[in-house]
Design an enzyme around this catalytic site. Structure first.
Site, mmCIF file in Angstrom:
data_model
loop_
_atom_site.group_PDB
_atom_site.id
_atom_site.type_symbol
_atom_site.label_atom_id
_atom_site.label_comp_id
_atom_site.label_asym_id
_atom_site.label_seq_id
_atom_site.Cartn_x
_atom_site.Cartn_y
_atom_site.Cartn_z
ATOM 1 N N PHE A 10 15.950 22.807 -45.783
ATOM 2 C CA PHE A 10 17.000 22.517 -45.055
ATOM 3 C C PHE A 10 17.694 24.229 -44.694
ATOM 4 O O PHE A 10 17.992 23.884 -43.266
ATOM 5 C CB PHE A 10 18.246 22.097 -46.394
ATOM 6 C CG PHE A 10 19.330 21.689 -46.664
ATOM 7 C CD1 PHE A 10 20.121 21.683 -45.131
ATOM 8 C CD2 PHE A 10 20.048 21.979 -48.004
ATOM 9 C CE1 PHE A 10 21.129 21.671 -44.789
ATOM 10 C CE2 PHE A 10 21.455 22.127 -47.142
ATOM 11 C CZ PHE A 10 22.150 21.695 -45.801
ATOM 12 N N LYS A 38 9.370 16.706 -43.212
ATOM 13 C CA LYS A 38 9.875 17.850 -43.098
ATOM 14 C C LYS A 38 9.899 18.312 -41.715
ATOM 15 O O LYS A 38 10.620 18.909 -40.823
ATOM 16 C CB LYS A 38 9.471 19.515 -43.906
ATOM 17 C CG LYS A 38 9.997 18.363 -45.112
ATOM 18 C CD LYS A 38 10.531 19.783 -46.170
ATOM 19 C CE LYS A 38 8.894 20.477 -46.334
ATOM 20 N NZ LYS A 38 8.977 21.746 -47.404
ATOM 21 N N GLY A 88 11.943 29.626 -48.746
ATOM 22 C CA GLY A 88 11.291 28.813 -50.167
ATOM 23 C C GLY A 88 11.053 28.725 -51.373
ATOM 24 O O GLY A 88 11.090 29.269 -52.327
ATOM 25 N N ALA A 89 11.205 27.485 -52.141
ATOM 26 C CA ALA A 89 11.580 27.541 -53.366
ATOM 27 C C ALA A 89 11.868 25.621 -53.987
ATOM 28 O O ALA A 89 11.863 24.732 -52.709
ATOM 29 C CB ALA A 89 12.674 28.213 -54.114
ATOM 30 N N ASN A 104 6.460 28.825 -58.666
ATOM 31 C CA ASN A 104 6.911 28.555 -57.714
ATOM 32 C C ASN A 104 8.872 29.425 -56.890
ATOM 33 O O ASN A 104 8.389 29.703 -55.833
ATOM 34 C CB ASN A 104 7.731 27.045 -57.307
ATOM 35 C CG ASN A 104 7.362 26.730 -55.166
ATOM 36 O OD1 ASN A 104 6.590 26.509 -55.032
ATOM 37 N ND2 ASN A 104 8.501 26.130 -55.452
ATOM 38 N N SER A 128 21.150 30.804 -56.950
ATOM 39 C CA SER A 128 22.090 29.883 -56.606
ATOM 40 C C SER A 128 23.560 30.174 -57.068
ATOM 41 O O SER A 128 23.325 30.435 -58.102
ATOM 42 C CB SER A 128 20.678 29.036 -57.006
ATOM 43 O OG SER A 128 21.986 27.683 -56.877
ATOM 44 N N TYR A 151 16.124 25.880 -63.158
ATOM 45 C CA TYR A 151 15.568 26.310 -61.505
ATOM 46 C C TYR A 151 16.400 27.222 -61.902
ATOM 47 O O TYR A 151 16.632 28.104 -61.165
ATOM 48 C CB TYR A 151 17.028 24.493 -60.994
ATOM 49 C CG TYR A 151 17.208 25.232 -59.450
ATOM 50 C CD1 TYR A 151 16.310 25.105 -58.538
ATOM 51 C CD2 TYR A 151 18.197 25.343 -59.165
ATOM 52 C CE1 TYR A 151 16.808 25.892 -57.528
ATOM 53 C CE2 TYR A 151 18.745 25.753 -58.238
ATOM 54 C CZ TYR A 151 18.030 26.193 -57.615
ATOM 55 O OH TYR A 151 18.644 26.131 -56.156
ATOM 56 N N LYS A 155 16.467 31.068 -60.784
ATOM 57 C CA LYS A 155 17.102 31.456 -60.033
ATOM 58 C C LYS A 155 17.419 33.107 -61.143
ATOM 59 O O LYS A 155 17.920 34.046 -60.458
ATOM 60 C CB LYS A 155 18.190 31.109 -59.115
ATOM 61 C CG LYS A 155 17.130 30.593 -58.617
ATOM 62 C CD LYS A 155 16.520 30.303 -57.100
ATOM 63 C CE LYS A 155 16.205 29.878 -56.355
ATOM 64 N NZ LYS A 155 15.492 30.040 -54.979
ATOM 65 N N ASN A 180 27.577 24.816 -53.209
ATOM 66 C CA ASN A 180 27.214 23.012 -52.997
ATOM 67 C C ASN A 180 26.844 23.556 -50.977
ATOM 68 O O ASN A 180 27.758 22.747 -50.254
ATOM 69 C CB ASN A 180 28.135 21.949 -52.763
ATOM 70 C CG ASN A 180 27.671 22.435 -54.970
ATOM 71 O OD1 ASN A 180 27.877 23.096 -55.818
ATOM 72 N ND2 ASN A 180 27.212 21.231 -54.811
ATOM 73 N N LYS A 189 15.047 15.809 -48.717
ATOM 74 C CA LYS A 189 15.577 16.206 -49.693
ATOM 75 C C LYS A 189 15.426 15.284 -51.164
ATOM 76 O O LYS A 189 15.613 15.277 -52.071
ATOM 77 C CB LYS A 189 16.155 17.154 -50.125
ATOM 78 C CG LYS A 189 16.925 18.565 -49.319
ATOM 79 C CD LYS A 189 17.688 19.324 -49.185
ATOM 80 C CE LYS A 189 18.249 19.521 -50.670
ATOM 81 N NZ LYS A 189 17.750 20.876 -51.065
ATOM 82 N N ARG A 225 34.367 21.442 -56.412
ATOM 83 C CA ARG A 225 32.897 22.181 -56.150
ATOM 84 C C ARG A 225 33.058 23.194 -55.701
ATOM 85 O O ARG A 225 34.395 22.807 -54.081
ATOM 86 C CB ARG A 225 31.760 21.631 -55.711
ATOM 87 C CG ARG A 225 31.248 20.619 -57.075
ATOM 88 C CD ARG A 225 30.063 21.523 -58.060
ATOM 89 N NE ARG A 225 29.270 20.900 -58.568
ATOM 90 C CZ ARG A 225 27.923 20.417 -58.659
ATOM 91 N NH1 ARG A 225 27.707 20.455 -57.379
ATOM 92 N NH2 ARG A 225 27.703 19.713 -60.332
#
Length: 328
Positions: A10, A38, A88-89, A104, A128, A151, A155, A180, A189, A225
């Site tokens: 993304f 993708k 990448g994650a 990862n 994040s 997650y 991070k 967001n 996704k 948000r």
């Protein structure tokens, strides 16, 4: 050459788009295309080559960047890498396989980081806002960080690791705490796509968009948000690429929280019809959900980053135009 990990994803694809706009196509995309869908994220953009994530990881661990490219690049010399932009994650906030998440997101990132430190290569990576958890103060400091899912923890732990490295290194290290993010190239996704994308699909099917009802002291659809348009997030990455003397961990959001209702109403206004349907807040998300986020941009602005962030109305309208144009 600029390396973009997660380049078929993304935010990665949008970074490549912005690099192309700036005249750069000497880009190595590193990704895992087990989900072959993708590839569509890269079709419109120019890159030099592609490498599988596992092969790239093996190459940097040996410091001999022999990559089996079909285009004849062959050996990619370390001194030819201008920067690594690490996107990448696993970004699935509902994933509870901690072993997978830490390998990862955390271990992979550490390997890339130390490669860049050894060779003094600028390293810009995706953190994040999930690191803040349910805190209501969003300043880039340890005291405000308490993630509520694995997650966010992956991070958070890497941010902590980076903080310990920063005083000792002589090359750029930048972490961006994305809030967001929504916009083009997120279709793959699935459930983790933005509310804006889900509302678009719901509207197309039923002329109705669904939002969570009252929860956590907020009225229906009024949870807040910090919604940031992906193009703006990509531009922040490029700003740091152009300022290699600046390091640190920074928030990447608009600095202004808006209710989910604003997303829904922007879509309904765009089409001139439709309605909002409020649904009961899911039990499995209770206690693991951020009802309020708002990036504090003081540190980002103090270093001189002047990227302008679109508000929800502007960003969603632009996004709807893109979705309609691509007939998605």
């Amino acid at each position: 050459m600029i390396v973009v990990t997660g380049g078929a994803g993304f935010i990665g694809a949008n970074i490549i788009k912005q690099l192309n706009i700036c005249g750069r196509d000497d880009i190595l995309v590193v990704d895992d295309l087990k989900d072959g869908h993708k590839f569509t994220n890269l079709v419109d953009y120019e890159i030099r080559d592609y490498c599988d994530q596992a092969e790239f990881l093996q190459a940097i661990q040996s410091d001999l960047l022999y990559l089996p490219f079909g285009s004849g690049v062959g050996q990619l010399k370390v001194e030819n890498i201008e920067a690594i932009i690490h996107q990448g994650a696993c970004s699935v906030t509902t994933e509870w396989d901690g072993q997978y998440m830490m390998n990862n997101n955390y271990q992979y990132s550490k390997t890339l980081l130390h490669f860049c430190i050894r060779h003094k290569i600028p390293f810009i990576y995706a953190s994040s806002a999930a690191t803040y958890g349910n805190n209501t103060t969003f300043i880039e400091e340890r005291q405000y960080e308490r993630p509520v899912n694995v997650y966010g923890y992956s991070k958070f732990l890497f941010d902590q690791y980076v903080r310990k490295q920063l005083p000792k290194v002589q090359s750029q290290i930048v972490g961006l705490k994305y809030f967001n993010v929504y916009g083009p190239h997120e279709m793959h996704k699935g459930s983790m796509a933005s509310v804006a994308f889900h509302h678009y699909k719901q509207f197309k099917q039923h002329k109705t968009v669904k939002l969570f009802g009252a929860y956590d002291g907020f009225k229906p659809g009024e949870q807040l948000r910090d919604f940031v348009y992906v193009e703006d997030a990509a531009k922040v990455n490029l700003w740091f690429l152009d300022h290699p003397q600046i390091s640190g961990i920074f928030n990447c959001g608009t600095g202004k929280a808006e209710p989910f209702n604003n997303i829904a109403n922007s879509i309904l206004d765009y089409y001139g019809e439709g309605e909002i349907q409020y649904i009961e807040f899911p039990e499995h998300l209770k206690g693991h959900y951020q009802s309020y986020t708002e990036a504090n941009l003081d540190q980002l602005r103090e270093i001189g980053c002047d990227v302008h962030f679109k508000n929800v109305k502007t960003g969603v309208t632009e996004y709807m135009n893109w979705l309609e144009k691509h007939n998605i």
